[in-house]
Design a protein around this motif. Structure first.
Motif, PDB file in Angstrom:
ATOM      1  N   PRO A  60       0.807  -1.227   0.000  1.00 16.27           N
ATOM      2  CA  PRO A  60       0.000   0.000   0.000  1.00 16.27           C
ATOM      3  C   PRO A  60       0.842   1.280   0.000  1.00 16.27           C
ATOM      4  O   PRO A  60       0.438   2.290  -0.561  1.00 16.27           O
ATOM      5  CB  PRO A  60      -0.826  -0.114   1.288  1.00 16.27           C
ATOM      6  N   ASN A  61       2.050   1.234   0.592  1.00 17.46           N
ATOM      7  CA  ASN A  61       2.911   2.430   0.631  1.00 17.46           C
ATOM      8  C   ASN A  61       3.700   2.622  -0.670  1.00 17.46           C
ATOM      9  O   ASN A  61       4.520   3.528  -0.768  1.00 17.46           O
ATOM     10  CB  ASN A  61       3.856   2.364   1.832  1.00 17.46           C
ATOM     11  N   GLY A  62       3.458   1.745  -1.660  1.00 18.48           N
ATOM     12  CA  GLY A  62       4.118   1.885  -2.955  1.00 18.48           C
ATOM     13  C   GLY A  62       5.397   1.081  -3.093  1.00 18.48           C
ATOM     14  O   GLY A  62       5.948   0.967  -4.184  1.00 18.48           O
ATOM     15  N   ARG A  63       5.902   0.542  -1.986  1.00 17.31           N
ATOM     16  CA  ARG A  63       7.124  -0.268  -2.037  1.00 17.31           C
ATOM     17  C   ARG A  63       6.850  -1.554  -2.806  1.00 17.31           C
ATOM     18  O   ARG A  63       5.815  -2.175  -2.646  1.00 17.31           O
ATOM     19  CB  ARG A  63       7.573  -0.589  -0.606  1.00 17.31           C
ATOM     20  N   VAL A  64       7.797  -1.942  -3.660  1.00 14.96           N
ATOM     21  CA  VAL A  64       7.644  -3.141  -4.483  1.00 14.96           C
ATOM     22  C   VAL A  64       8.547  -4.238  -3.938  1.00 14.96           C
ATOM     23  O   VAL A  64       9.752  -4.026  -3.735  1.00 14.96           O
ATOM     24  CB  VAL A  64       7.987  -2.844  -5.959  1.00 14.96           C
ATOM     25  N   LEU A  65       7.956  -5.402  -3.694  1.00 14.66           N
ATOM     26  CA  LEU A  65       8.716  -6.564  -3.228  1.00 14.66           C
ATOM     27  C   LEU A  65       8.913  -7.509  -4.404  1.00 14.66           C
ATOM     28  O   LEU A  65       7.980  -7.788  -5.154  1.00 14.66           O
ATOM     29  CB  LEU A  65       7.957  -7.286  -2.106  1.00 14.66           C
ATOM     30  N   GLU A  66      10.139  -7.992  -4.568  1.00 11.47           N
ATOM     31  CA  GLU A  66      10.470  -8.904  -5.656  1.00 11.47           C
ATOM     32  C   GLU A  66      10.765 -10.280  -5.071  1.00 11.47           C
ATOM     33  O   GLU A  66      11.545 -10.399  -4.113  1.00 11.47           O
ATOM     34  CB  GLU A  66      11.705  -8.401  -6.409  1.00 11.47           C
ATOM     35  N   PHE A  67      10.161 -11.307  -5.669  1.00  9.95           N
ATOM     36  CA  PHE A  67      10.301 -12.666  -5.154  1.00  9.95           C
ATOM     37  C   PHE A  67      10.814 -13.627  -6.203  1.00  9.95           C
ATOM     38  O   PHE A  67      10.573 -13.463  -7.396  1.00  9.95           O
ATOM     39  CB  PHE A  67       8.942 -13.177  -4.655  1.00  9.95           C
ATOM     40  N   GLU A  68      11.502 -14.652  -5.709  1.00  8.38           N
ATOM     41  CA  GLU A  68      11.994 -15.726  -6.559  1.00  8.38           C
ATOM     42  C   GLU A  68      11.668 -17.042  -5.859  1.00  8.38           C
ATOM     43  O   GLU A  68      11.785 -17.145  -4.639  1.00  8.38           O
ATOM     44  CB  GLU A  68      13.506 -15.579  -6.722  1.00  8.38           C
ATOM     45  N   ILE A  69      11.273 -18.029  -6.638  1.00 14.55           N
ATOM     46  CA  ILE A  69      11.064 -19.375  -6.120  1.00 14.55           C
ATOM     47  C   ILE A  69      12.291 -20.182  -6.522  1.00 14.55           C
ATOM     48  O   ILE A  69      12.719 -20.147  -7.677  1.00 14.55           O
ATOM     49  CB  ILE A  69       9.788 -20.019  -6.711  1.00 14.55           C
ATOM     50  N   ARG A  70      12.867 -20.910  -5.564  1.00 15.16           N
ATOM     51  CA  ARG A  70      14.075 -21.698  -5.815  1.00 15.16           C
ATOM     52  C   ARG A  70      13.791 -23.173  -5.544  1.00 15.16           C
ATOM     53  O   ARG A  70      13.030 -23.502  -4.634  1.00 15.16           O
ATOM     54  CB  ARG A  70      15.225 -21.199  -4.938  1.00 15.16           C
ATOM     55  N   PHE A  71      14.445 -24.035  -6.324  1.00 21.77           N
ATOM     56  CA  PHE A  71      14.179 -25.469  -6.276  1.00 21.77           C
ATOM     57  C   PHE A  71      15.422 -26.287  -5.943  1.00 21.77           C
ATOM     58  O   PHE A  71      16.537 -25.890  -6.273  1.00 21.77           O
ATOM     59  CB  PHE A  71      13.670 -25.951  -7.648  1.00 21.77           C
ATOM     60  N   GLY A  94      14.900  -8.549  -2.019  1.00 20.33           N
ATOM     61  CA  GLY A  94      15.350  -7.305  -1.389  1.00 20.33           C
ATOM     62  C   GLY A  94      16.008  -7.508  -0.044  1.00 20.33           C
ATOM     63  O   GLY A  94      16.963  -6.818   0.302  1.00 20.33           O
ATOM     64  N   ASN A  95      15.492  -8.475   0.755  1.00 21.01           N
ATOM     65  CA  ASN A  95      16.024  -8.644   2.105  1.00 21.01           C
ATOM     66  C   ASN A  95      16.383 -10.090   2.449  1.00 21.01           C
ATOM     67  O   ASN A  95      16.765 -10.376   3.576  1.00 21.01           O
ATOM     68  CB  ASN A  95      15.030  -8.090   3.138  1.00 21.01           C
ATOM     69  N   GLN A  96      16.223 -11.002   1.481  1.00 21.93           N
ATOM     70  CA  GLN A  96      16.542 -12.419   1.653  1.00 21.93           C
ATOM     71  C   GLN A  96      15.614 -13.146   2.623  1.00 21.93           C
ATOM     72  O   GLN A  96      15.882 -14.290   2.987  1.00 21.93           O
ATOM     73  CB  GLN A  96      18.016 -12.621   2.081  1.00 21.93           C
ATOM     74  N   ASN A  97      14.510 -12.511   3.063  1.00 22.00           N
ATOM     75  CA  ASN A  97      13.533 -13.243   3.875  1.00 22.00           C
ATOM     76  C   ASN A  97      13.086 -14.441   3.048  1.00 22.00           C
ATOM     77  O   ASN A  97      12.852 -14.329   1.845  1.00 22.00           O
ATOM     78  CB  ASN A  97      12.333 -12.371   4.240  1.00 22.00           C
ATOM     79  N   THR A  98      12.973 -15.580   3.706  1.00 25.17           N
ATOM     80  CA  THR A  98      12.745 -16.839   3.000  1.00 25.17           C
ATOM     81  C   THR A  98      11.601 -17.607   3.641  1.00 25.17           C
ATOM     82  O   THR A  98      11.517 -17.682   4.862  1.00 25.17           O
ATOM     83  CB  THR A  98      14.035 -17.694   3.046  1.00 25.17           C
TER      84      THR A  98
END
Length: 107
Positions: A60-71, A94-98
Protein backbone atom coordinates in the motif's frame (compact mmCIF):
# COMPACT_ATOMS: atom_id res chain seq x y z
CA UNK A 1 5.36 -19.75 -42.36
CA UNK A 2 2.94 -22.54 -41.36
CA UNK A 3 5.66 -24.80 -39.96
CA UNK A 4 7.10 -21.88 -38.02
CA UNK A 5 3.74 -21.16 -36.34
CA UNK A 6 3.49 -24.79 -35.27
CA UNK A 7 6.95 -24.71 -33.73
CA UNK A 8 6.06 -21.60 -31.75
CA UNK A 9 2.87 -23.22 -30.48
CA UNK A 10 4.74 -26.29 -29.28
CA UNK A 11 7.28 -24.15 -27.46
CA UNK A 12 4.68 -22.42 -25.29
CA UNK A 13 2.56 -25.51 -24.62
CA UNK A 14 2.88 -26.14 -20.89
CA UNK A 15 0.59 -28.62 -19.17
CA UNK A 16 -1.86 -27.12 -16.69
CA UNK A 17 -0.64 -27.40 -13.12
CA UNK A 18 -1.79 -30.56 -11.38
CA UNK A 19 -0.93 -29.05 -8.02
CA UNK A 20 -1.17 -25.91 -5.90
CA UNK A 21 1.92 -24.25 -4.45
CA UNK A 22 1.64 -22.60 -1.03
CA UNK A 23 4.14 -20.59 0.99
CA UNK A 24 4.20 -20.97 4.74
CA UNK A 25 3.87 -17.65 6.58
CA UNK A 26 5.76 -16.99 9.84
CA UNK A 27 2.58 -17.79 11.81
CA UNK A 28 2.34 -21.19 10.11
CA UNK A 29 -0.60 -20.39 7.83
CA UNK A 30 -0.36 -21.76 4.31
CA UNK A 31 -0.90 -19.08 1.66
CA UNK A 32 -1.59 -20.19 -1.93
CA UNK A 33 0.10 -18.50 -4.86
CA UNK A 34 -2.02 -16.78 -7.52
CA UNK A 35 -3.02 -18.90 -10.55
CA UNK A 36 -0.41 -17.08 -12.71
CA UNK A 37 2.41 -17.56 -10.18
CA UNK A 38 1.30 -21.17 -9.59
CA UNK A 39 1.53 -21.87 -13.34
CA UNK A 40 4.98 -20.21 -13.56
CA UNK A 41 6.28 -22.23 -10.59
CA UNK A 42 4.88 -25.46 -12.03
CA UNK A 43 6.39 -24.81 -15.49
CA UNK A 44 9.80 -23.99 -13.98
CA UNK A 45 9.78 -27.11 -11.83
CA UNK A 46 8.68 -29.26 -14.81
CA UNK A 47 11.62 -28.09 -16.92
CA UNK A 48 14.12 -28.47 -14.06
CA UNK A 49 14.92 -24.77 -13.65
CA UNK A 50 16.93 -23.84 -10.52
CA UNK A 51 14.68 -20.81 -9.89
CA UNK A 52 11.89 -18.66 -11.31
CA UNK A 53 10.84 -15.06 -10.68
CA UNK A 54 7.19 -14.60 -9.77
CA UNK A 55 5.04 -11.46 -9.86
CA UNK A 56 6.20 -8.47 -7.83
CA UNK A 57 4.01 -7.40 -4.91
CA UNK A 58 3.29 -3.69 -4.47
CA UNK A 59 2.56 -2.71 -0.87
CA UNK A 60 0.00 0.00 0.00
CA UNK A 61 2.91 2.43 0.63
CA UNK A 62 4.12 1.89 -2.95
CA UNK A 63 7.12 -0.27 -2.04
CA UNK A 64 7.64 -3.14 -4.48
CA UNK A 65 8.72 -6.56 -3.23
CA UNK A 66 10.47 -8.90 -5.66
CA UNK A 67 10.30 -12.67 -5.15
CA UNK A 68 11.99 -15.73 -6.56
CA UNK A 69 11.06 -19.38 -6.12
CA UNK A 70 14.07 -21.70 -5.82
CA UNK A 71 14.18 -25.47 -6.28
CA UNK A 72 16.24 -28.46 -5.13
CA UNK A 73 19.82 -27.77 -4.03
CA UNK A 74 19.20 -24.14 -5.05
CA UNK A 75 16.33 -23.80 -2.48
CA UNK A 76 18.56 -21.78 -0.15
CA UNK A 77 19.19 -18.13 0.71
CA UNK A 78 21.42 -15.99 2.92
CA UNK A 79 18.88 -16.60 5.71
CA UNK A 80 18.37 -20.31 5.02
CA UNK A 81 21.73 -21.87 4.10
CA UNK A 82 20.37 -25.44 3.80
CA UNK A 83 17.73 -26.48 1.21
CA UNK A 84 14.18 -26.36 2.54
CA UNK A 85 12.60 -29.64 3.71
CA UNK A 86 10.25 -29.49 0.71
CA UNK A 87 12.99 -28.69 -1.79
CA UNK A 88 11.26 -25.40 -2.69
CA UNK A 89 11.48 -21.95 -1.12
CA UNK A 90 10.40 -18.37 -1.79
CA UNK A 91 13.05 -15.68 -1.39
CA UNK A 92 12.41 -11.94 -1.07
CA UNK A 93 15.22 -10.62 -3.28
CA UNK A 94 15.35 -7.30 -1.39
CA UNK A 95 16.02 -8.64 2.10
CA UNK A 96 16.54 -12.42 1.65
CA UNK A 97 13.53 -13.24 3.88
CA UNK A 98 12.75 -16.84 3.00
CA UNK A 99 9.64 -18.97 3.27
CA UNK A 100 9.25 -22.69 2.71
CA UNK A 101 7.01 -23.56 -0.23
CA UNK A 102 4.88 -26.70 -0.33
CA UNK A 103 3.42 -28.43 -3.36
CA UNK A 104 -0.01 -29.96 -2.80
CA UNK A 105 -1.36 -32.33 -5.44
CA UNK A 106 -4.90 -31.59 -6.62
CA UNK A 107 -7.40 -34.42 -6.38
Amino acid sequence: PEGNEEAQEEEILIPAPTCQYLHIAPGGQREPFSPDDNAAIFAAQQRGAPAVRIADVTLPNGRVLEFEIRFGANAVSERMPRPSRTGICQVNLGNQNTRIVERVERE
